[in-house]
Motif scaffolding. Structure first.
Motif, PDB file in Angstrom:
ATOM      1  N   UNK A  53       0.790  -1.217   0.000  1.00  0.00           N
ATOM      2  CA  UNK A  53       0.000   0.000   0.000  1.00  0.00           C
ATOM      3  C   UNK A  53       0.826   1.272   0.000  1.00  0.00           C
ATOM      4  N   UNK A  54       2.099   1.166  -0.313  1.00  0.00           N
ATOM      5  CA  UNK A  54       2.989   2.326  -0.281  1.00  0.00           C
ATOM      6  C   UNK A  54       3.089   2.995  -1.651  1.00  0.00           C
ATOM      7  N   UNK A  55       1.959   3.327  -2.226  1.00  0.00           N
ATOM      8  CA  UNK A  55       1.919   4.098  -3.471  1.00  0.00           C
ATOM      9  C   UNK A  55       0.791   5.102  -3.333  1.00  0.00           C
ATOM     10  N   UNK A  56       0.938   6.227  -4.029  1.00  0.00           N
ATOM     11  CA  UNK A  56      -0.006   7.333  -3.808  1.00  0.00           C
ATOM     12  C   UNK A  56      -1.394   7.088  -4.396  1.00  0.00           C
ATOM     13  N   UNK A  57      -1.478   6.400  -5.541  1.00  0.00           N
ATOM     14  CA  UNK A  57      -2.787   6.157  -6.146  1.00  0.00           C
ATOM     15  C   UNK A  57      -2.671   5.108  -7.240  1.00  0.00           C
ATOM     16  N   UNK A  58      -3.810   4.579  -7.646  1.00  0.00           N
ATOM     17  CA  UNK A  58      -3.838   3.627  -8.757  1.00  0.00           C
ATOM     18  C   UNK A  58      -3.310   4.281 -10.029  1.00  0.00           C
ATOM     19  N   UNK A  59      -3.665   5.534 -10.246  1.00  0.00           N
ATOM     20  CA  UNK A  59      -3.234   6.238 -11.457  1.00  0.00           C
ATOM     21  C   UNK A  59      -1.717   6.393 -11.498  1.00  0.00           C
ATOM     22  N   UNK A  60      -1.089   6.661 -10.375  1.00  0.00           N
ATOM     23  CA  UNK A  60       0.371   6.790 -10.378  1.00  0.00           C
ATOM     24  C   UNK A  60       1.024   5.429 -10.591  1.00  0.00           C
ATOM     25  N   UNK A  61       0.398   4.377 -10.108  1.00  0.00           N
ATOM     26  CA  UNK A  61       0.963   3.036 -10.245  1.00  0.00           C
ATOM     27  C   UNK A  61       0.812   2.486 -11.660  1.00  0.00           C
ATOM     28  N   UNK A  62      -0.373   2.634 -12.256  1.00  0.00           N
ATOM     29  CA  UNK A  62      -0.632   2.008 -13.558  1.00  0.00           C
ATOM     30  C   UNK A  62      -0.467   2.936 -14.759  1.00  0.00           C
ATOM     31  N   UNK A  63      -0.595   4.240 -14.547  1.00  0.00           N
ATOM     32  CA  UNK A  63      -0.544   5.181 -15.662  1.00  0.00           C
ATOM     33  C   UNK A  63       0.723   6.033 -15.666  1.00  0.00           C
ATOM     34  N   UNK A  64       1.604   5.789 -14.709  1.00  0.00           N
ATOM     35  CA  UNK A  64       2.842   6.561 -14.572  1.00  0.00           C
ATOM     36  C   UNK A  64       2.564   8.049 -14.455  1.00  0.00           C
ATOM     37  N   UNK A  65       1.518   8.388 -13.739  1.00  0.00           N
ATOM     38  CA  UNK A  65       1.157   9.787 -13.562  1.00  0.00           C
ATOM     39  C   UNK A  65       1.589  10.318 -12.206  1.00  0.00           C
ATOM     40  N   UNK A  66       1.761  11.613 -12.122  1.00  0.00           N
ATOM     41  CA  UNK A  66       2.107  12.285 -10.878  1.00  0.00           C
ATOM     42  C   UNK A  66       1.073  13.394 -10.704  1.00  0.00           C
ATOM     43  N   UNK A  67       0.338  13.349  -9.626  1.00  0.00           N
ATOM     44  CA  UNK A  67      -0.780  14.263  -9.441  1.00  0.00           C
ATOM     45  C   UNK A  67      -0.599  15.103  -8.179  1.00  0.00           C
ATOM     46  N   UNK A  68       0.259  16.130  -8.244  1.00  0.00           N
ATOM     47  CA  UNK A  68       0.517  16.953  -7.057  1.00  0.00           C
ATOM     48  C   UNK A  68      -0.631  17.907  -6.711  1.00  0.00           C
ATOM     49  N   UNK A  69      -1.557  18.131  -7.647  1.00  0.00           N
ATOM     50  CA  UNK A  69      -2.630  19.105  -7.408  1.00  0.00           C
ATOM     51  C   UNK A  69      -3.692  18.595  -6.445  1.00  0.00           C
ATOM     52  N   UNK A  70      -3.700  17.312  -6.170  1.00  0.00           N
ATOM     53  CA  UNK A  70      -4.677  16.794  -5.220  1.00  0.00           C
ATOM     54  C   UNK A  70      -5.193  15.421  -5.611  1.00  0.00           C
ATOM     55  N   UNK A  71      -5.918  14.840  -4.694  1.00  0.00           N
ATOM     56  CA  UNK A  71      -6.422  13.482  -4.880  1.00  0.00           C
ATOM     57  C   UNK A  71      -7.502  13.403  -5.953  1.00  0.00           C
ATOM     58  N   UNK A  72      -8.269  14.464  -6.167  1.00  0.00           N
ATOM     59  CA  UNK A  72      -9.358  14.435  -7.136  1.00  0.00           C
ATOM     60  C   UNK A  72      -8.867  14.087  -8.543  1.00  0.00           C
ATOM     61  N   UNK A  73      -7.775  14.707  -8.972  1.00  0.00           N
ATOM     62  CA  UNK A  73      -7.234  14.439 -10.308  1.00  0.00           C
ATOM     63  C   UNK A  73      -6.775  12.998 -10.421  1.00  0.00           C
ATOM     64  N   UNK A  74      -6.211  12.461  -9.351  1.00  0.00           N
ATOM     65  CA  UNK A  74      -5.750  11.084  -9.349  1.00  0.00           C
ATOM     66  C   UNK A  74      -6.914  10.102  -9.464  1.00  0.00           C
TER      67      UNK A  74
END
Length: 122
Positions: A53-74
């Motif tokens: 569980x040490x990852x910020x979101x599903x989107x960062x894990x599977x889509x190689x995205x970084x979403x610093x603007x907040x959880x909503x975008x993720x």
């Protein structure tokens, strides 16, 4: 001297790098390659164990995205079909590598021919 810009998309970084090298050898000095993606950021840089569980979101894990603007975008990005890992892009013409060259106007055709010879979409 008048200059023109050339923007070309490549599906692989290797092809874009080869085209850049050929352009530089031909005497064009202003050439760069950038990676263009659907989601911001460079994604996960290390190997992770999703079970911990040490990852910020599903989107960062599977889509190689970084979403610093907040959880909503993720959360919104994780709703994309690509996040499941089961999506098939098929014949997607997306070319994530962008080669940009600034060339003299009288040598534009030469530079464009070099780029196309390596599979660039001008």
């Amino acid at each position: 001297m008048k200059e023109q810009n050339i923007l070309a998309g490549f599906s692989t970084e290797e092809a874009a790098t080869q085209a850049k090298k050929a352009l530089l050898e031909a005497g064009f000095s202003t050439v760069q390659i950038d990676h263009v993606g659907q989601f911001p950021g460079s994604g996960v840089d290390s190997i992770l164990n999703p079970i911990t569980g040490e990852f910020s979101s599903l989107a960062s894990l599977t889509l190689s995205g970084d979403f610093p603007s907040g959880r909503d975008a993720s959360v919104l990005a994780a709703a994309d079909p690509d996040a499941s890992g089961m999506a098939d892009s098929g014949d997607d013409p997306f070319t994530p590598f962008l080669l940009t060259a600034v060339v003299p106007a009288d040598r534009n055709a030469e530079a464009t021919e070099i780029i196309r010879s390596f599979g660039g979409m001008v």
